[in-house]
Structures are given as structure tokens and as C-alpha cells.
Design a protein around this motif. Structure first.
Motif, mmCIF file in Angstrom:
data_model
loop_
_atom_site.group_PDB
_atom_site.id
_atom_site.type_symbol
_atom_site.label_atom_id
_atom_site.label_comp_id
_atom_site.label_asym_id
_atom_site.label_seq_id
_atom_site.Cartn_x
_atom_site.Cartn_y
_atom_site.Cartn_z
ATOM 1 N N PHE A 10 -10.751 9.290 12.260
ATOM 2 C CA PHE A 10 -10.934 8.067 11.474
ATOM 3 C C PHE A 10 -9.704 7.180 11.606
ATOM 4 C CE2 PHE A 10 -10.745 5.734 7.339
ATOM 5 C CZ PHE A 10 -11.918 4.999 7.489
ATOM 6 N N THR A 11 -9.942 5.909 11.907
ATOM 7 C CA THR A 11 -8.884 4.897 11.908
ATOM 8 C C THR A 11 -9.259 3.834 10.882
ATOM 9 O OG1 THR A 11 -9.922 3.503 13.605
ATOM 10 C CG2 THR A 11 -8.484 5.273 14.378
ATOM 11 N N TYR A 12 -8.268 3.263 10.206
ATOM 12 C CA TYR A 12 -8.625 2.291 9.166
ATOM 13 C C TYR A 12 -7.652 1.129 9.105
ATOM 14 C CZ TYR A 12 -5.044 4.605 6.217
ATOM 15 O OH TYR A 12 -3.876 5.129 5.712
ATOM 16 N N ASN A 13 -8.159 0.029 8.575
ATOM 17 C CA ASN A 13 -7.349 -1.163 8.362
ATOM 18 C C ASN A 13 -6.630 -1.073 7.024
ATOM 19 O OD1 ASN A 13 -7.954 -2.731 10.713
ATOM 20 N ND2 ASN A 13 -9.962 -3.191 9.852
ATOM 21 N N LYS A 14 -5.399 -1.512 7.006
ATOM 22 C CA LYS A 14 -4.664 -1.557 5.749
ATOM 23 C C LYS A 14 -5.327 -2.556 4.798
ATOM 24 C CE LYS A 14 -0.219 -0.684 8.011
ATOM 25 N NZ LYS A 14 1.143 -1.188 8.245
ATOM 26 N N ARG A 15 -5.059 -2.368 3.536
ATOM 27 C CA ARG A 15 -5.626 -3.239 2.503
ATOM 28 C C ARG A 15 -5.247 -4.704 2.730
ATOM 29 N NH1 ARG A 15 -7.822 -1.863 -2.144
ATOM 30 N NH2 ARG A 15 -7.093 0.293 -1.968
ATOM 31 N N MET A 16 -4.085 -4.934 3.319
ATOM 32 C CA MET A 16 -3.595 -6.309 3.489
ATOM 33 C C MET A 16 -4.534 -7.177 4.316
ATOM 34 S SD MET A 16 -0.578 -6.190 6.403
ATOM 35 C CE MET A 16 0.603 -5.334 5.395
ATOM 36 N N PHE A 17 -5.298 -6.562 5.237
ATOM 37 C CA PHE A 17 -6.176 -7.359 6.087
ATOM 38 C C PHE A 17 -7.283 -8.028 5.274
ATOM 39 C CE2 PHE A 17 -4.198 -4.623 9.242
ATOM 40 C CZ PHE A 17 -3.908 -5.527 10.248
ATOM 41 N N ALA A 18 -7.884 -7.284 4.360
ATOM 42 C CA ALA A 18 -8.915 -7.858 3.497
ATOM 43 C C ALA A 18 -8.305 -8.911 2.575
ATOM 44 C CB ALA A 18 -9.588 -6.759 2.678
ATOM 45 N N GLN A 19 -7.105 -8.630 2.085
ATOM 46 C CA GLN A 19 -6.458 -9.575 1.175
ATOM 47 C C GLN A 19 -6.033 -10.848 1.902
ATOM 48 O OE1 GLN A 19 -3.312 -7.252 -0.632
ATOM 49 N NE2 GLN A 19 -4.708 -6.292 -2.097
ATOM 50 N N MET A 20 -5.608 -10.722 3.148
ATOM 51 C CA MET A 20 -5.270 -11.927 3.921
ATOM 52 C C MET A 20 -6.520 -12.764 4.163
ATOM 53 S SD MET A 20 -2.302 -10.828 6.689
ATOM 54 C CE MET A 20 -3.208 -9.454 7.393
ATOM 55 N N LYS A 21 -7.624 -12.082 4.436
ATOM 56 C CA LYS A 21 -8.884 -12.795 4.689
ATOM 57 C C LYS A 21 -9.361 -13.527 3.439
ATOM 58 C CE LYS A 21 -13.460 -12.059 6.718
ATOM 59 N NZ LYS A 21 -14.397 -11.056 7.291
ATOM 60 N N LYS A 22 -9.181 -12.870 2.281
ATOM 61 C CA LYS A 22 -9.602 -13.477 1.013
ATOM 62 C C LYS A 22 -8.532 -14.393 0.429
ATOM 63 C CE LYS A 22 -10.401 -9.519 -1.007
ATOM 64 N NZ LYS A 22 -10.816 -8.515 -2.013
ATOM 65 N N GLN A 23 -7.369 -14.436 1.107
ATOM 66 C CA GLN A 23 -6.224 -15.229 0.657
ATOM 67 C C GLN A 23 -5.746 -14.791 -0.727
ATOM 68 O OE1 GLN A 23 -7.506 -19.361 1.095
ATOM 69 N NE2 GLN A 23 -6.811 -19.372 3.207
ATOM 70 N N THR A 24 -5.775 -13.472 -0.964
ATOM 71 C CA THR A 24 -5.315 -12.922 -2.240
ATOM 72 C C THR A 24 -4.051 -12.074 -2.066
ATOM 73 O OG1 THR A 24 -6.780 -10.998 -1.980
ATOM 74 C CG2 THR A 24 -7.631 -12.888 -3.226
ATOM 75 N N LEU A 25 -3.534 -12.016 -0.822
ATOM 76 C CA LEU A 25 -2.354 -11.194 -0.561
ATOM 77 C C LEU A 25 -1.131 -11.794 -1.246
ATOM 78 C CD1 LEU A 25 -1.089 -8.813 1.057
ATOM 79 C CD2 LEU A 25 -0.578 -10.468 2.850
ATOM 80 N N LYS A 26 -0.441 -10.963 -2.034
ATOM 81 C CA LYS A 26 0.791 -11.376 -2.689
ATOM 82 C C LYS A 26 1.877 -10.413 -2.238
ATOM 83 C CE LYS A 26 2.683 -12.942 -7.074
ATOM 84 N NZ LYS A 26 2.472 -13.062 -8.546
ATOM 85 N N GLU A 27 2.678 -10.837 -1.284
ATOM 86 C CA GLU A 27 3.661 -9.965 -0.656
ATOM 87 C C GLU A 27 4.647 -9.379 -1.653
ATOM 88 O OE1 GLU A 27 5.672 -10.400 3.605
ATOM 89 O OE2 GLU A 27 6.636 -11.711 2.123
ATOM 90 N N SER A 28 5.019 -10.150 -2.657
ATOM 91 C CA SER A 28 6.027 -9.698 -3.614
ATOM 92 C C SER A 28 5.532 -8.545 -4.483
ATOM 93 C CB SER A 28 6.481 -10.860 -4.504
ATOM 94 O OG SER A 28 5.381 -11.405 -5.212
ATOM 95 N N ASP A 29 4.224 -8.318 -4.503
ATOM 96 C CA ASP A 29 3.658 -7.221 -5.305
ATOM 97 C C ASP A 29 3.512 -5.934 -4.499
ATOM 98 O OD1 ASP A 29 3.484 -8.821 -7.523
ATOM 99 O OD2 ASP A 29 1.362 -9.311 -7.247
ATOM 100 N N MET A 30 3.746 -5.985 -3.198
ATOM 101 C CA MET A 30 3.513 -4.827 -2.343
ATOM 102 C C MET A 30 4.692 -3.851 -2.409
ATOM 103 S SD MET A 30 1.966 -6.819 0.986
ATOM 104 C CE MET A 30 1.842 -5.319 1.966
#
Length: 303
Positions: free
Chosen positions: A83-103
Motif C-alpha cells: 500500500f502506498t498513500y498520499n499525505k493528508r496535505m495533498f487533500a488539504q492543498m486541493k481544498k485550500q485548507t492547508l495551514k502550515e503553521s498547524d502541522m
């Protein structure tokens, strides 16, 4: 009619044996299950390296090598479900909900544990294959986890990230040694740094500092000693990012681990014939993996 049915059944069997099944772990984590043996209770999970590295081993930061895809296909060809998977950040970047300071670094470990929990009932024998930063993520997730049967540190650093960054930066720009040392001292104490030199701002920008603070807490040589499962430390002597001394540090910390150094393998798991071509291999998706990589992993898994 009977012959037609048998032919149809054969086609279905072949198609199933080469199945690459999309899996949604939660609303933001997705991946591919390379299903090699539906009766097997064994599953290898590949954990990506740092930054925006996707399930295939490619990154918008300048890597298109298909390294994880080829590794998964190689394991699949040897009968190992992977199994290979995408990190959560990819979905958040697509939805424009990624907040780098919270990671934080621990978010990666939590997400890997979600992946393990998703599969562990069907696959109680899970092998973690962590690449680069993913090796430390896999190490932390292996600790006290009965679902994990083996750990593979693939090009995993043996020093904490502050030491790695210091070496990389001062090798290229020794005049930044004092500034980098001061920044790291504050970050290791959990303090935000406001006086970052402009040339270092991209690496130490305020929004990424919480992630670095959380990452710097972990020393791989200490964490690997907490792993009770069999361990394979696998590295390449042409890796420009994680030198072979790093795997040696891990081996010294965990003498029972198996250490394999593949001659000519670089950080994206390809074979370097000429040193000047090393970086070019980062953007050659059609070049296959180092030919000893998959056999080394398969032999360790099947022991």
C-alpha cells in the motif's frame, strides 16, 4: 459455452492478480493497494519522505521518479501486497485548507497509525517501509504496535534533523554556520525565531517553525532502540541527501538490525552510473529502480 466461461474466469483471475485498488483511509488520506495475494495476511506499507512527496514518490518540489510506484510494483510481482498513500496535505492543498503553521511531525505518525488501523484486521502482519523522513515516522509507529511485524528504514537518517540541516547548509554556505546554530538552539528549546536571515527564510519561515520544533525532538538512534520488531536498514552509497554514515549510526544503535548498503543507489532509489547524472535521475520516471533493491526487501520480508 463452457469454454467461454472458463476463458472469462481466467481473465477475471488475471485481472484480479494485478489489481491496483484505490483505497480511501479517511476523507483526506487516499492511496493504492497493490493486491498480489488475496489470501495473504501480510501487507507492506510505504511511507513517503519529506515535503509534498506523493504516493508514487513524486513531488512538485522537483522530483518525478516514480520510485514508490516501482517499489510497490516490484513487491507486488513477488507476491507481497503493498500500500502506498498520499499525505493528508495533498487533500488539504486541493481544498485550500492547508495551514502550515498547524502541522507537526507527530501528525505524520498519527496518520500512519490510521493507515495501520484501517488494514490491521485484514492484514495482521504489517511491514513498514519508511523512506528518508518516512523512516523515522515508521520507526515511531512501530514502537509498541503489535500489528507491525517488521520495520525497513530505507535511506533513513541516523541523526536528528537539526544536525542534518546544519551539515547540508554549512557545506554549501559555511558563512551561515553561526546563524543556523543560533536558529537551531532556539527551535530545540521550543522557541520561535524572528531574526532569520533573508537567504534562510524559505527554510526557516515562521509558518514551518512549529513543524521543525516538533521534528527536532526526535533522535533516530534513540527511537530505533525502542523498536522490538526485526529491522532492515537499507541505504545507497550514491545518496546525496542521506549519506551512508547515517545508516551506520542506526546500525551502531541497534546491532541486531540488518544493514545493507547498495552500491550505486541514490536517494530516489535509482542506479547512478556516472556521478554527474545523479540529480538527473530525480526527473527520469522511466528509469527502473536499482536492481538489488526489491530483492533485498523481499528477502528480508520472507525470512
Amino acid at each position: 459455452m463452457k469454454k467461454l466461461l472458463l476463458t472469462f474466469a481466467f481473465i477475471l483471475t488475471v485481472a484480479y492478480s494485478f489489481a491496483q485498488v484505490p483505497i480511501q483511509i479517511d476523507s483526506e488520506i487516499d492511496g493504492d493497494l497493490y493486491l498480489a495475494n488475496k489470501d495473504s495476511k501480510q501487507l507492506a506499507i510505504i511511507i513517503a519522505g519529506s515535503g509534498p512527496t506523493d504516493k508514487n514518490g513524486n513531488s512538485a518540489a522537483g522530483v518525478k521518479a516514480n520510485s514508490y510506484k516501482y517499489l510497490a510494483e516490484g513487491l507486488h510481482a513477488n507476491g507481497i501486497n503493498t500500500f502506498t498513500y498520499n499525505k493528508r496535505m495533498f487533500a488539504q492543498m486541493k481544498k485550500q485548507t492547508l495551514k502550515e503553521s498547524d502541522m507537526t511531525f507527530e501528525d505524520n505518525v498519527k496518520d500512519l497509525n490510521l493507515v495501520i488501523d484501517y488494514f490491521k484486521k485484514e492484514y495482521p502482519n504489517i511491514i513498514l517501509i519508511g523512506h528518508s523522513e518516512g523512516a523515522l515516522v515508521a520507526t515511531l509507529a512501530s514502537q509498541n504496535n503489535k500489528a507491525v511485524s517488521k520495520l525497513i528504514s530505507l535511506q533513513g537518517p541516523g541523526e536528528s534533523i537539526d544536525k542534518t540541516l546544519y551539515k547540508q547548509l554549512t557545506t554549501q554556505a559555511p558563512f551561515f554556520a553561526k546563524a543556523v546554530e543560533d536558529i537551531h538552539n532556539k527551535l530545540k528549546n521550543g522557541e520561535q525565531v524572528t531574526d532569520v536571515p533573508p537567504m534562510l527564510m524559505n527554510l526557516y519561515r515562521p509558518s514551518v517553525q512549529p513543524y521543525l520544533i516538533s521534528w527536532m525532538k526526535y533522535n533516530p538512534t534513540i527511537e530505533i532502540q525502542k523498536v522490538k520488531q526485526p529491522i532492515l536498514i537499507l541505504q545507497g552509497d550514491k545518496d546525496l541527501q542521506v549519506k551512508t554514515d547515517q545508516g551506520n549510526y542506526l546500525k551502531q544503535a541497534m546491532p541486531t538490525a540488518t544493514l545493507i548498503t547498495l552500491k550505486g543507489m541514490n536517494h530516489v532509489l535509482k542506479t547512478v552510473v556516472k556521478d554527474e547524472d545523479n540529480l538527473a535521475l530525480y526527473n527520469k520516471p522511466d528509469i527502473p529502480l536499482h536492481d538489488e533493491l526489491v530483492p533485498s526487501i523481499v528477502n528480508f520480508i520472507n525470512k
